[in-house]
Write a protein that holds these residues in place. Structure first.
Motif, PDB file in Angstrom:
ATOM      1  N   GLY A 191       0.837  -1.192   0.000  1.00 60.18           N
ATOM      2  CA  GLY A 191       0.000   0.000   0.000  1.00 60.18           C
ATOM      3  C   GLY A 191       0.869   1.237   0.000  1.00 60.18           C
ATOM      4  O   GLY A 191       1.961   1.246  -0.572  1.00 60.18           O
ATOM      5  N   LEU A 192       0.393   2.288   0.658  1.00 62.61           N
ATOM      6  CA  LEU A 192       1.106   3.562   0.715  1.00 62.61           C
ATOM      7  C   LEU A 192       1.630   3.824   2.119  1.00 62.61           C
ATOM      8  O   LEU A 192       1.073   3.332   3.110  1.00 62.61           O
ATOM      9  N   ILE A 194       1.265   5.855   4.493  1.00 60.34           N
ATOM     10  CA  ILE A 194       0.373   6.889   5.022  1.00 60.34           C
ATOM     11  C   ILE A 194       0.948   7.517   6.287  1.00 60.34           C
ATOM     12  O   ILE A 194       0.883   8.738   6.481  1.00 60.34           O
ATOM     13  N   ILE A 207      -3.331  13.385   0.381  1.00 60.60           N
ATOM     14  CA  ILE A 207      -3.233  11.946   0.661  1.00 60.60           C
ATOM     15  C   ILE A 207      -4.363  11.194  -0.038  1.00 60.60           C
ATOM     16  O   ILE A 207      -4.144  10.122  -0.627  1.00 60.60           O
ATOM     17  N   HIS A 208      -5.583  11.746  -0.004  1.00 59.41           N
ATOM     18  CA  HIS A 208      -6.716  11.090  -0.681  1.00 59.41           C
ATOM     19  C   HIS A 208      -6.460  10.997  -2.188  1.00 59.41           C
ATOM     20  O   HIS A 208      -6.762   9.970  -2.820  1.00 59.41           O
ATOM     21  N   ARG A 211      -3.972   8.237  -2.838  1.00 62.17           N
ATOM     22  CA  ARG A 211      -4.618   6.923  -2.684  1.00 62.17           C
ATOM     23  C   ARG A 211      -5.463   6.579  -3.911  1.00 62.17           C
ATOM     24  O   ARG A 211      -5.463   5.436  -4.379  1.00 62.17           O
ATOM     25  N   SER A 212      -6.169   7.560  -4.423  1.00 60.49           N
ATOM     26  CA  SER A 212      -6.974   7.318  -5.618  1.00 60.49           C
ATOM     27  C   SER A 212      -6.099   6.966  -6.811  1.00 60.49           C
ATOM     28  O   SER A 212      -6.406   6.045  -7.588  1.00 60.49           O
ATOM     29  N   TYR A 214      -3.131   5.645  -6.671  1.00 56.75           N
ATOM     30  CA  TYR A 214      -2.569   4.316  -6.393  1.00 56.75           C
ATOM     31  C   TYR A 214      -3.556   3.216  -6.810  1.00 56.75           C
ATOM     32  O   TYR A 214      -3.180   2.235  -7.466  1.00 56.75           O
ATOM     33  N   ARG A 215      -4.825   3.365  -6.400  1.00 56.36           N
ATOM     34  CA  ARG A 215      -5.818   2.347  -6.747  1.00 56.36           C
ATOM     35  C   ARG A 215      -5.957   2.199  -8.257  1.00 56.36           C
ATOM     36  O   ARG A 215      -6.096   1.083  -8.780  1.00 56.36           O
TER      37      ARG A 215
END
Length: 261
Positions: A191-192, A194, A207-208, A211-212, A214-215
């Motif tokens: 994952g990341l 965080i 950060i959001h 994450r987006s 990354y997905r």
């Protein structure tokens, strides 16, 4: 200048008057020590090595030794260390090779804990932390603010992007994206990082967005090329997300550390 009478300073060394050198330390003839460097007892700084201002080198560290490379024939390759680094006991850092780019380079404000190793031709950017006995093979690039856990080992030519994390004991043979978090033998992307992003004050919306991105980049649908194009289109205004995308595009020949399917 404060130099203990038992220290050995070879002719030719360039030492700023503000430098402190402890008992039984050894400074080679081609060494440059900048302002307020501290060399503690029994440390060795040799080779064509420059140590930046306010860096501390602790007992039994060996800095600037020849590379562990069978092709090295004594060429005057270099080690350049930046400012305000803390280099703890038994750390080793080697000069570059002519087979590489002739230089090993360490940035500013890094912490190298006991027994960490930086091999020939590596580039370590600013604010990197290498925990106890973390080991770099040759020709590795470590991005800024990376954390490398204790006892991890990284294969030569790997890249680790800025703000990434590799857990203790990890064995890495692939590249970790910026902000990535990897664990295991062989390491997989989990994952990341965080925790690291929050510690460095990154905004929640940033950060959001990461994450987006990354997905999207590691989704199962479509080809990697298609996902990269889609992510570039959607996140072109988010510099941190583009750091990941550009890292993945930069060297198509390097394998990436991927999530487990």
């Amino acid at each position: 200048m404060s130099i203990h009478p038992t220290a050995i300073i070879e002719d030719g060394a360039q030492i700023d008057p503000s430098v402190e050198i402890g008992a039984y330390a050894h400074i080679g003839p081609n060494v440059v020590l900048k302002e307020k460097v501290k060399i503690l007892s029994h440390a060795s700084v040799t080779g064509h090595t420059t140590v930046g201002a306010e860096t501390e080198i602790h007992p039994f560290a060996v800095i600037g030794a020849p590379p562990q490379h069978n092709g090295y024939k004594g060429e005057p390759t270099t080690l350049i260390i930046g400012e305000r680094n803390k280099i703890r006991e038994h750390v080793t850092m080697h000069t570059g090779t002519v087979q590489g780019h002739g230089e090993t380079r360490v940035g500013n404000d890094c912490l190298f804990m006991v027994g960490a190793h930086v091999a020939h031709d590596c580039t370590v950017d600013d604010r990197v932390i290498m925990a106890n006995n973390a080991t770099l093979g040759g020709h590795i690039h470590i991005g800024e603010s990376v954390f490398l856990g204790g006892l991890c080992a990284i294969h030569q030519f790997c890249r680790i992007g800025a703000f990434a994390f590799l857990g203790g004991g990890g064995i890495l043979t692939t590249d970790i994206i910026p902000y990535g978090s990897a664990f295991g033998n062989h390491a997989r992307l989990e994952g990341l990082n965080i925790v690291g992003m929050k510690r460095r004050g990154m905004k929640r919306e940033t950060i959001h967005a990461i994450r987006s991105a990354y997905r999207m980049l590691f989704a199962e649908e479509g080809t990697l090329k298609e996902r990269l194009e889609d992510a570039t289109s959607l996140f072109s205004e988010v510099p941190e997300a583009m750091t990941i995308i550009n890292f993945m595009k930069a060297d198509a020949d390097r394998p990436l550390c991927l999530p487990e399917k």
